[in-house]
Design a protein around this motif. Structure first.
Motif, PDB file in Angstrom:
ATOM      1  N   ILE A 170       0.849  -1.198   0.000  1.00 26.34           N
ATOM      2  CA  ILE A 170       0.000   0.000   0.000  1.00 26.34           C
ATOM      3  C   ILE A 170       0.881   1.243   0.000  1.00 26.34           C
ATOM      4  N   TYR A 171       1.928   1.225   0.800  1.00 23.60           N
ATOM      5  CA  TYR A 171       2.856   2.360   0.880  1.00 23.60           C
ATOM      6  C   TYR A 171       3.519   2.610  -0.467  1.00 23.60           C
ATOM      7  N   PHE A 172       3.994   1.548  -1.109  1.00 24.61           N
ATOM      8  CA  PHE A 172       4.670   1.714  -2.390  1.00 24.61           C
ATOM      9  C   PHE A 172       3.711   2.171  -3.484  1.00 24.61           C
ATOM     10  N   SER A 173       2.459   1.736  -3.428  1.00 21.27           N
ATOM     11  CA  SER A 173       1.501   2.206  -4.433  1.00 21.27           C
ATOM     12  C   SER A 173       1.216   3.699  -4.261  1.00 21.27           C
ATOM     13  N   LEU A 174       1.266   4.196  -3.032  1.00 20.67           N
ATOM     14  CA  LEU A 174       1.088   5.624  -2.805  1.00 20.67           C
ATOM     15  C   LEU A 174       2.278   6.433  -3.309  1.00 20.67           C
ATOM     16  N   LEU A 175       3.465   5.818  -3.350  1.00 19.30           N
ATOM     17  CA  LEU A 175       4.662   6.503  -3.825  1.00 19.30           C
ATOM     18  C   LEU A 175       4.813   6.454  -5.344  1.00 19.30           C
TER      19      LEU A 175
END
Length: 69
Positions: A35-40
């Motif tokens: 989820i964090y990487f998709s936000l980045l």
């Protein structure tokens, strides 16, 4: 050196609890990181690197101020 008292079966309860906590945190991070990487995804590599440099420098300055060195 552990100060935990072993139980009758020889397992130190505080070490066992610490291991379970570390495992649970690892599983949590493994689930949250996508989820964090998709936000980045919208940020570029240069922007991410710049943020890491600036925030790391601020954290180091804060630590130096707190430790008084």
């Amino acid at each position: 050196m552990s100060t935990a008292q072993p139980t009758p079966d020889g397992v130190a309860t505080s070490e066992h609890r610490r291991g379970l906590t570390a495992g649970a945190c690892g599983y949590f991070l493994w689930g949250v990181l996508p989820i964090y990487f998709s936000l980045l995804a919208s940020a570029g590599a240069l922007e991410i690197t710049a943020h890491r440099v600036v925030w790391s420098m601020l954290l180091c300055l804060l630590l130096l101020a707190v430790l008084g060195q």
